[in-house]
Write a protein that holds these residues in place. Structure first.
Motif, PDB file in Angstrom:
ATOM      1  N   ILE A 243       0.832  -1.200   0.000  1.00  0.00           N
ATOM      2  CA  ILE A 243       0.000   0.000   0.000  1.00  0.00           C
ATOM      3  C   ILE A 243       0.868   1.251   0.000  1.00  0.00           C
ATOM      4  N   SER A 244       1.990   1.200   0.717  1.00  0.00           N
ATOM      5  CA  SER A 244       2.869   2.372   0.779  1.00  0.00           C
ATOM      6  C   SER A 244       3.453   2.719  -0.589  1.00  0.00           C
ATOM      7  N   LYS A 245       3.396   1.777  -1.535  1.00  0.00           N
ATOM      8  CA  LYS A 245       3.880   2.063  -2.886  1.00  0.00           C
ATOM      9  C   LYS A 245       3.069   3.164  -3.557  1.00  0.00           C
ATOM     10  N   LEU A 246       1.830   3.352  -3.112  1.00  0.00           N
ATOM     11  CA  LEU A 246       0.976   4.370  -3.728  1.00  0.00           C
ATOM     12  C   LEU A 246       1.581   5.757  -3.596  1.00  0.00           C
ATOM     13  N   TYR A 247       2.395   5.973  -2.532  1.00  0.00           N
ATOM     14  CA  TYR A 247       3.002   7.287  -2.328  1.00  0.00           C
ATOM     15  C   TYR A 247       3.998   7.630  -3.432  1.00  0.00           C
ATOM     16  N   ALA A 248       4.447   6.615  -4.170  1.00  0.00           N
ATOM     17  CA  ALA A 248       5.372   6.866  -5.273  1.00  0.00           C
ATOM     18  C   ALA A 248       4.642   7.385  -6.508  1.00  0.00           C
ATOM     19  N   TYR A 249       3.337   7.166  -6.572  1.00  0.00           N
ATOM     20  CA  TYR A 249       2.562   7.531  -7.755  1.00  0.00           C
ATOM     21  C   TYR A 249       1.667   8.746  -7.541  1.00  0.00           C
ATOM     22  N   MET A 250       1.411   9.104  -6.282  1.00  0.00           N
ATOM     23  CA  MET A 250       0.444  10.169  -6.017  1.00  0.00           C
ATOM     24  C   MET A 250       0.763  10.858  -4.701  1.00  0.00           C
ATOM     25  N   SER A 251       0.102  11.977  -4.461  1.00  0.00           N
ATOM     26  CA  SER A 251       0.311  12.720  -3.225  1.00  0.00           C
ATOM     27  C   SER A 251      -0.233  11.928  -2.040  1.00  0.00           C
ATOM     28  N   PRO A 252       0.249  12.223  -0.811  1.00  0.00           N
ATOM     29  CA  PRO A 252      -0.278  11.523   0.367  1.00  0.00           C
ATOM     30  C   PRO A 252      -1.796  11.644   0.486  1.00  0.00           C
ATOM     31  N   LEU A 253      -2.347  12.852   0.176  1.00  0.00           N
ATOM     32  CA  LEU A 253      -3.794  13.035   0.275  1.00  0.00           C
ATOM     33  C   LEU A 253      -4.522  12.143  -0.718  1.00  0.00           C
ATOM     34  N   SER A 254      -4.012  12.042  -1.944  1.00  0.00           N
ATOM     35  CA  SER A 254      -4.641  11.174  -2.949  1.00  0.00           C
ATOM     36  C   SER A 254      -4.579   9.714  -2.528  1.00  0.00           C
ATOM     37  N   ALA A 255      -3.446   9.307  -1.929  1.00  0.00           N
ATOM     38  CA  ALA A 255      -3.305   7.927  -1.465  1.00  0.00           C
ATOM     39  C   ALA A 255      -4.302   7.628  -0.354  1.00  0.00           C
ATOM     40  N   VAL A 256      -4.466   8.586   0.552  1.00  0.00           N
ATOM     41  CA  VAL A 256      -5.444   8.427   1.637  1.00  0.00           C
ATOM     42  C   VAL A 256      -6.849   8.314   1.055  1.00  0.00           C
ATOM     43  N   PHE A 257      -7.150   9.154   0.061  1.00  0.00           N
ATOM     44  CA  PHE A 257      -8.476   9.132  -0.550  1.00  0.00           C
ATOM     45  C   PHE A 257      -8.761   7.808  -1.254  1.00  0.00           C
ATOM     46  N   CYS A 258      -7.728   7.146  -1.781  1.00  0.00           N
ATOM     47  CA  CYS A 258      -7.953   5.854  -2.434  1.00  0.00           C
ATOM     48  C   CYS A 258      -8.616   4.874  -1.476  1.00  0.00           C
ATOM     49  N   LEU A 259      -8.071   4.780  -0.268  1.00  0.00           N
ATOM     50  CA  LEU A 259      -8.632   3.854   0.712  1.00  0.00           C
ATOM     51  C   LEU A 259      -9.998   4.340   1.194  1.00  0.00           C
ATOM     52  N   MET A 260     -10.115   5.641   1.436  1.00  0.00           N
ATOM     53  CA  MET A 260     -11.378   6.188   1.918  1.00  0.00           C
ATOM     54  C   MET A 260     -12.498   5.980   0.905  1.00  0.00           C
ATOM     55  N   ARG A 261     -12.210   6.242  -0.364  1.00  0.00           N
ATOM     56  CA  ARG A 261     -13.252   6.126  -1.393  1.00  0.00           C
ATOM     57  C   ARG A 261     -13.648   4.683  -1.644  1.00  0.00           C
ATOM     58  N   SER A 262     -12.699   3.763  -1.520  1.00  0.00           N
ATOM     59  CA  SER A 262     -13.038   2.346  -1.621  1.00  0.00           C
ATOM     60  C   SER A 262     -13.942   1.953  -0.464  1.00  0.00           C
ATOM     61  N   GLY A 263     -13.611   2.446   0.722  1.00  0.00           N
ATOM     62  CA  GLY A 263     -14.458   2.186   1.885  1.00  0.00           C
ATOM     63  C   GLY A 263     -15.839   2.779   1.728  1.00  0.00           C
ATOM     64  N   MET A 264     -15.912   3.975   1.138  1.00  0.00           N
ATOM     65  CA  MET A 264     -17.210   4.608   0.889  1.00  0.00           C
ATOM     66  C   MET A 264     -18.053   3.769  -0.076  1.00  0.00           C
ATOM     67  N   ALA A 265     -17.407   3.192  -1.088  1.00  0.00           N
ATOM     68  CA  ALA A 265     -18.131   2.347  -2.050  1.00  0.00           C
ATOM     69  C   ALA A 265     -18.751   1.151  -1.342  1.00  0.00           C
ATOM     70  N   LEU A 266     -18.002   0.550  -0.429  1.00  0.00           N
ATOM     71  CA  LEU A 266     -18.529  -0.610   0.285  1.00  0.00           C
ATOM     72  C   LEU A 266     -19.499  -0.208   1.381  1.00  0.00           C
ATOM     73  N   MET A 267     -19.338   0.989   1.909  1.00  0.00           N
ATOM     74  CA  MET A 267     -20.327   1.534   2.835  1.00  0.00           C
ATOM     75  C   MET A 267     -21.670   1.690   2.113  1.00  0.00           C
TER      76      MET A 267
END
Length: 405
Positions: A243-267
């Motif tokens: 998961i920490s590899k995402l920081y190489a491709y995007m900003s920390p905020l975008s990486a955080v949003f990836c997990l949050m938005r996936s969680g929102m989809a399942l919510m």
């Protein structure tokens, strides 16, 4: 991609379902009608969930965040019963960064974290910004060994009960965005409560930062850089290395949003499933014109649409988590696709659920109206549906096609 849960995942889901049926379902209606949960009520719920390994103490985190599928299962199952509770639990995630923070912050916050009694919030949205996170008016200015934060954050889940806030602000010197871990003991901030259509038991509010002084080490960029340079990233931050590899491709905020938005989809999937289950049961027992309404083709048509949206949302949500788990740079695309589709979808599903229930669907004595209100909120936080469409469009076409640059 393997869509079948492992035995461990199934055991976790089944034990969570049993717990929710026994401990949470009986109290939902009463708590929801009272409004935002108090801090004491939240901590009491934290203690109950810790028995299932859901929490932010080191022991729970070693499982809960190293495998994002546990996070996804919890988001879906808890939201199927009580969406507000999932928001309260899920939005505390900034507390995971306490272990990387300054000694000053760790001294007052780690004892609470180790006991799973620490509540957090992510403070990104601003009164004039909304979904525009590119031009934050909240500023951070370095003054000696401290950052001085000034600004206002709004529509922040857990704001009024949080011990720790992860605040998105603009560095006045560089003009670049960063996130700053603000603990309420050493860096006090004021809050006020906001009322809303859905998620009524989830405390939501504004945060006011006025010359709020934060240790220099509490900038997220500095925390991560230090952990990487010292080789303590894996030990200090309880997330899978992939998961920490995402920081190489995007900003920390975008990486955080990836997990949050996936969680929102399942919510959203959980809310949809609750509405579908209630509608199937009602269509079997409710009679009109001498037979169960489930025999009418128009009722079956609505149930078909509800089931199709629910299953599609679930698949998209878990595929997004799978890509996050692999550290795939396309995780941003998939998480936004899942969030946009599932959150709009649950509005449709709950709408059909109310139609099937007729007048009873409008009554607050039945959960359908709560499902509908909670579903309507889903399309706004963590980036509106329109923002998700723009992200997907840019990811498909390339950076030169960004609609908001």
């Amino acid at each position: 991609m393997e869509l079948e849960f492992s035995q461990e995942h199934r055991l976790f889901r089944d034990s969570l379902r049993e717990f929710l049926a026994k401990e949470i379902e009986p109290i939902v209606d009463e708590k929801e009608k009272k409004g935002p949960l108090t801090k004491d009520e939240v901590l009491d719920l934290y203690a109950k969930f810790k028995k299932l390994g859901i929490g932010y103490d080191p022991e729970s985190l070693s499982v809960y965040f190293e495998d994002p599928f546990y996070y996804g299962i919890a988001s879906e199952e808890i939201s199927r019963v009580w969406a507000s509770l999932n928001v309260v639990l899920g939005m505390s995630f900034p507390v995971v960064f306490v272990n990387l923070a300054s000694e000053q912050t760790k001294e007052v916050m780690m004892p609470k974290l180790e006991k799973n009694q620490l509540i957090g919030c992510l403070a990104a949205t601003e009164p004039e910004g909304g979904s525009d996170t590119t031009t934050m008016k909240t500023t951070a200015e370095l003054d000696g060994d401290e950052w001085v934060l000034n600004g206002t954050k709004t529509w922040i889940s857990n704001a009024t009960i949080a011990d720790v806030a992860l605040v998105v602000a603009t560095n006045k010197e560089t003009g670049m965005q960063d996130m700053f871990l603000v603990d309420r003991v050493n860096s006090p901030f004021e809050t006020s409560e906001l009322h809303k259509l859905g998620w009524r038991a989830s405390p939501t509010g504004e945060i006011y930062l006025k010359n709020c002084r934060v240790p220099r080490e509490n900038a997220l960029s500095i925390m991560i850089q230090k952990a990487l340079s010292e080789g303590t990233m894996v030990e200090s931050l309880p997330i899978a290395a992939s998961i920490s590899k995402l920081y190489a491709y995007m900003s920390p905020l975008s990486a955080v949003f990836c997990l949050m938005r996936s969680g929102m989809a399942l919510m959203a999937t959980g809310i949809s499933q609750a509405a579908l289950d209630a509608s199937v049961a009602y269509a079997k027992q409710r009679k009109a014109f001498g037979k169960p309404i489930g025999k009418f083709q128009l009722i079956q048509d609505m149930l078909y649409k509800m089931a199709a949206i629910t299953e599609s949302s679930r698949l998209l949500g878990y595929k997004a988590l799978y890509m996050i788990q692999k550290g795939d740079p396309k995780a941003r695309y998939m998480s936004s696709l899942a969030k946009g589709y599932a959150c709009e979808g649950c509005v449709k599903v709950t709408y059909y659920g109310i139609q099937i229930h007729g007048g009873l669907g409008l009554s607050d004595e039945y959960p359908l109206e709560r499902y509908f209100r909670d579903a309507r909120v889903m399309t706004i936080p963590d980036g509106t549906t329109e923002i998700q469409k723009l992200i997907v469009g840019r990811e498909l076409l390339g950076k030169g096609f960004s609609a908001y640059s």
